[in-house]
Design an enzyme around this catalytic site. Structure first.
Site, mmCIF file in Angstrom:
data_model
loop_
_atom_site.group_PDB
_atom_site.id
_atom_site.type_symbol
_atom_site.label_atom_id
_atom_site.label_comp_id
_atom_site.label_asym_id
_atom_site.label_seq_id
_atom_site.Cartn_x
_atom_site.Cartn_y
_atom_site.Cartn_z
ATOM 1 N N ASP A 396 36.553 42.927 42.030
ATOM 2 C CA ASP A 396 36.509 43.500 40.678
ATOM 3 C C ASP A 396 35.074 43.780 40.231
ATOM 4 O O ASP A 396 34.143 43.078 40.647
ATOM 5 C CB ASP A 396 37.195 42.518 39.702
ATOM 6 C CG ASP A 396 37.541 43.203 38.393
ATOM 7 O OD1 ASP A 396 37.650 44.450 38.372
ATOM 8 O OD2 ASP A 396 37.703 42.482 37.384
ATOM 9 N N HIS A 413 33.567 52.758 42.801
ATOM 10 C CA HIS A 413 34.604 52.518 43.819
ATOM 11 C C HIS A 413 34.066 52.824 45.213
ATOM 12 O O HIS A 413 34.387 52.137 46.178
ATOM 13 C CB HIS A 413 35.847 53.363 43.508
ATOM 14 C CG HIS A 413 36.472 52.992 42.196
ATOM 15 N ND1 HIS A 413 36.702 51.687 41.830
ATOM 16 C CD2 HIS A 413 36.886 53.749 41.143
ATOM 17 C CE1 HIS A 413 37.239 51.646 40.609
ATOM 18 N NE2 HIS A 413 37.363 52.892 40.174
ATOM 19 N N LEU A 507 40.435 38.908 63.608
ATOM 20 C CA LEU A 507 40.581 38.720 62.160
ATOM 21 C C LEU A 507 41.713 39.621 61.685
ATOM 22 O O LEU A 507 41.845 40.755 62.147
ATOM 23 C CB LEU A 507 39.264 39.116 61.460
ATOM 24 C CG LEU A 507 39.307 39.258 59.938
ATOM 25 C CD1 LEU A 507 39.446 37.887 59.275
ATOM 26 C CD2 LEU A 507 38.045 39.926 59.419
HETATM 27 C C1 IPE Z 1 42.432 43.564 39.696
HETATM 28 O O1 IPE Z 1 41.417 44.122 38.971
HETATM 29 C C2 IPE Z 1 42.967 44.577 40.643
HETATM 30 C C3 IPE Z 1 42.080 44.926 41.744
HETATM 31 C C4 IPE Z 1 40.905 44.426 41.963
HETATM 32 C C5 IPE Z 1 42.602 45.894 42.655
HETATM 33 P P1 IPE Z 1 41.664 44.723 37.534
HETATM 34 O O2 IPE Z 1 40.354 45.187 37.038
HETATM 35 O O3 IPE Z 1 42.754 45.724 37.551
HETATM 36 O O4 IPE Z 1 42.167 43.426 36.762
HETATM 37 P P2 IPE Z 1 42.361 43.177 35.202
HETATM 38 O O5 IPE Z 1 43.263 44.259 34.691
HETATM 39 O O6 IPE Z 1 41.021 43.254 34.598
HETATM 40 O O7 IPE Z 1 42.954 41.819 35.132
HETATM 41 C C1 IPE Z 2 38.053 46.956 40.727
HETATM 42 O O1 IPE Z 2 37.072 47.399 39.898
HETATM 43 C C2 IPE Z 2 38.682 48.082 41.490
HETATM 44 C C3 IPE Z 2 40.069 48.309 41.091
HETATM 45 C C4 IPE Z 2 40.689 47.732 40.119
HETATM 46 C C5 IPE Z 2 40.775 49.305 41.845
HETATM 47 P P1 IPE Z 2 37.402 47.904 38.465
HETATM 48 O O2 IPE Z 2 37.622 49.377 38.484
HETATM 49 O O3 IPE Z 2 38.493 47.131 37.828
HETATM 50 O O4 IPE Z 2 36.049 47.595 37.759
HETATM 51 P P2 IPE Z 2 35.821 47.033 36.300
HETATM 52 O O5 IPE Z 2 36.574 45.769 36.197
HETATM 53 O O6 IPE Z 2 36.360 48.090 35.366
HETATM 54 O O7 IPE Z 2 34.357 46.873 36.214
HETATM 55 MG MG MG Z 3 38.476 45.385 36.691
#
Ligand code: IPE
Ligand code: IPE
Ligand code: MG
Length: 628
Positions: A396, A413, A507
């Site tokens: 995240d 991303h 792995l």
């Molecule tokens: C969790 O991250 C999903 C992934 C990393 C793929 P999110 O950014 O979607 O999580 P929330 O919504 O903040 O909990």
């Molecule tokens: C995680 O990073 C990737 C996915 C959820 C696919 P985020 O896109 O949630 O990044 P933040 O949390 O908004 O910084």
């Molecule tokens: Mg996020």
């Protein structure tokens, strides 16, 4: 080398079973020849998918090889010589098992199967114990002795096959788990094995008599008033015929007692049902003409045999396409009596080491080492018992990373994809077995369309790269998640990388894409409900183990360490079943800033955690603990 009986261009059972090495191939062929000498076992083995078929041949072929060494009167060798031959074989097996290789083709195939499927050597040793008695030419006196012999020699062979089946079906082979999941099966097992043993003693009578041997216990003859001398002279009497009918009737009832529960995977149930059916047919043939048993082995009537096997073949073929096995051989560490000697060569010797990808090992593909970190950092060396087996990561913080740099979120991303590659190399360096990453959640569909678009194309791109990079690194990629509403492009990319890396073993990287923990559990519950509604499953037989078979990846081990980057301290619907007892580590680092050193530090944190699982273990001396 192409198998002798395979037309040019066709893929042989050996190749489909993952055997490419010519020496190993010969070993399996020898085992297949041994299996061919049986009518029923061989016919049933043809109903099994290739990897399982090879394994069954190996176990059977090896049992046959040792049995031949001790056969009374087989080559006129005195008991002492037979016993010495057996001991020699056992000693060689011990040594081969330790080194993971053998110069004897049959043992080579057996050891390959044992390592590939993590078969416990204990049942082999039980069988050796029983055969020692046989080598001494011991005539069994009582039914009790007969049952003891049966439970050592026959049950241990059956146990090896059962173990293979259970492994393949993704059922735990832990005794307690088995007893909970299939209590009736476990109880009925011995009854069934006894019934098979009696049936074969009757069927083999003529052959045994040729060697002056009667394998039934003396007590059986005495009860029925049958004289051994009459048997040895092949003289049929009323007493003999009624003994045969009575024993066959008992065996028939024993086979009936061992019904195979519907919970068992169809790929297992179909051959087991066919096996029991063919044995019943053998008993009917025996009862049809008891006197003939003194002169020849009963042959199954071909019409009835065909009527039984033809539909089983169709059902098995259908089951192969509808219900692929959740488990593939080689996904768990083999159980060895002692640690194997480290192998110095990866080519030419046919040596298999625990953890090796057996299939690619035999293919002797070039392997690439993980690329070192640019800083020159090396992974910490941790004792095996302190290493997590399975690390799961919520990656995240991509969006915030990009926003902080004035970049579009898409850039976050993309940078996140690069971080994953570095972490993957670090996971290989530290010797991790399972890494599971959260790539896209079922909740992420709530994001704006343009972000979804870039997220998806970045993921597809990443998967295509993994498809090229992972095989040389020996990384197997698997996908956990729902199909709908992923695009065909994405599904293609996911299935392509799964396919290309399916035999890699260093792995296992599980990509959770369109994954939601609640969706996974709900889907499992729906599938279980269907099974119950169709009458194939009793609600009382549902256990945690059997439930887990309906999850996206049934053999995914429990998560040991769950790591989340990005500063939030929640699990966001990630692996609620598998991570129920995971150690949690939350990092403030945004995912694109993460590299392998953060993973290693998290693993070090994990290594000093106390995992109590609800109990109160004694403190480990000499291990420092963090406070708080
Ligand atoms: C969790 O991250 C999903 C992934 C990393 C793929 P999110 O950014 O979607 O999580 P929330 O919504 O903040 O909990
Ligand atoms: C995680 O990073 C990737 C996915 C959820 C696919 P985020 O896109 O949630 O990044 P933040 O949390 O908004 O910084
Ligand atoms: Mg996020």
């Amino acid at each position: 080398m192409r198998p002798t009986n395979t037309p040019r261009g066709a893929v042989s059972v050996y190749q489909r079973g993952g055997v490419f090495d010519p020496v190993l191939h010969q070993g399996y062929e020898a085992c297949q020849r041994a299996a061919r000498t049986t009518e029923i076992e061989y016919a049933v083995s043809q109903l099994l998918p290739a990897p399982l078929r090879l394994a069954a041949w190996a176990v059977y072929g090896a049992a046959r090889a040792v049995d031949d060494l001790v056969d009374v009167g087989a080559d006129g060798a005195p008991a002492a010589d037979r016993a010495a031959r057996l001991e020699e074989w056992i000693a060689a097996f011990d040594a081969d098992l330790r080194s993971g290789a053998s110069t004897d083709p049959v043992r080579q195939a057996l050891i390959h199967t044992m390592l590939t499927w993590s078969l416990p050597p204990s049942s082999m040793y039980l069988m050796f114990g029983a055969l020692r008695g046989e080598a001494a030419g011991r005539q069994l006196a009582t039914w009790q002795e007969w049952r003891d012999y049966s439970s050592l020699a026959w049950a241990s062979l059956a146990q090896q096959i059962a173990w293979l089946f259970l492994k393949a079906a993704g059922v735990s082979t832990e005794p307690e788990a088995l007893a909970t999941a299939m209590p009736e099966t476990v109880l009925a097992w011995q009854t069934m094995v006894d019934a098979l043993h009696v049936t074969d003693a009757l069927a083999d009578l003529a052959e045994d008599l040729t060697r002056g041997h009667v394998s039934l216990p003396q007590e059986a003859l005495d009860e029925a008033g049958v004289r051994r001398a009459d048997l040895l002279n092949r003289r049929s009497t009323v007493a003999f015929e009624s003994m045969v009918r009575r024993l066959a009737g008992q065996a028939h009832a024993g086979l009936g007692a061992a019904t195979i529960p519907d919970l068992v995977h169809p790929l297992i149930k179909i051959p087991l049902d066919a096996y029991a059916g063919l044995y019943r047919l053998r008993l009917e043939t025996v009862v049809g003409d008891p006197a003939a048993l003194l002169h020849r082995r009963p042959v199954l009537p071909s019409g009835a045999r065909r009527r039984l096997l033809a539909p089983a073949r169709i059902r098995a073929a259908l089951a192969w396409t509808l219900f692929p096995f959740p488990f593939h051989p080689g996904t768990t560490e083999p159980v060895l009596p002692v640690a194997p000697a480290p192998s110095t060569s990866s080519t030419g010797t046919g040596t298999v080491r625990p953890g090796d990808d057996v299939r690619t090992h035999w293919m002797k593909q070039p392997r690439a080492d993980p690329t070192p970190h640019p800083s020159g950092a090396r992974p910490p060396r941790l004792p095996d018992q302190d290493m997590p087996r399975h690390v799961a990561i919520i990656m995240d913080g991509n969006g915030r990373w990009a926003t902080a740099r004035g970049l579009p979120r898409a850039e976050g991303h993309r940078a996140g994809g690069e971080a994953l590659i570095d972490v993957l190399h670090g996971a290989l360096e530290i010797g991790l077995q399972y890494l599971t990453v959260y790539g896209f959640s079922t909740e992420n569909w709530k994001r704006p369309t343009d972000e979804l678009h870039t997220l998806m194309s970045e993921l597809v791109e990443r998967l295509r790269r993994l498809k090229d990079d992972c095989p040389p690194l020996d990384v197997r990629v698997r996908w956990a998640g729902l199909h709908s509403p992923l695009s065909p492009d994405m599904i293609d990319a996911l299935t392509a990388v799964e396919h290309t890396t399916q035999h890699c073993r260093a792995l296992t990287l599980t990509a959770c894409v369109n994954y939601g923990g609640r969706a996974e559990i709900t889907r499992a519950a729906t599938r279980l409900a269907h099974e119950v509604a169709a009458g194939r499953l009793r609600p009382a037989s549902i256990s945690e183990h059997s439930f887990a078979r309906y999850l996206h990846i049934p053999d995914l081990p429990d998560v040991d360490l769950l790591l989340r980057t990005g500063g939030d301290q929640r699990t966001s619907n990630f692996l609620p079943w598998q991570a129920a007892y995971a150690e949690l580590v939350f990092l403030d680092t945004l995912w694109p800033d993460m590299d392998r050193r953060d993973l290693w530090r998290a693993v070090e944190q994990y290594a000093v955690r106390d995992r109590r699982y609800g109990s109160v273990p004694p403190p480990r001396p000499g291990v420092s603990r963090r406070i708080g």
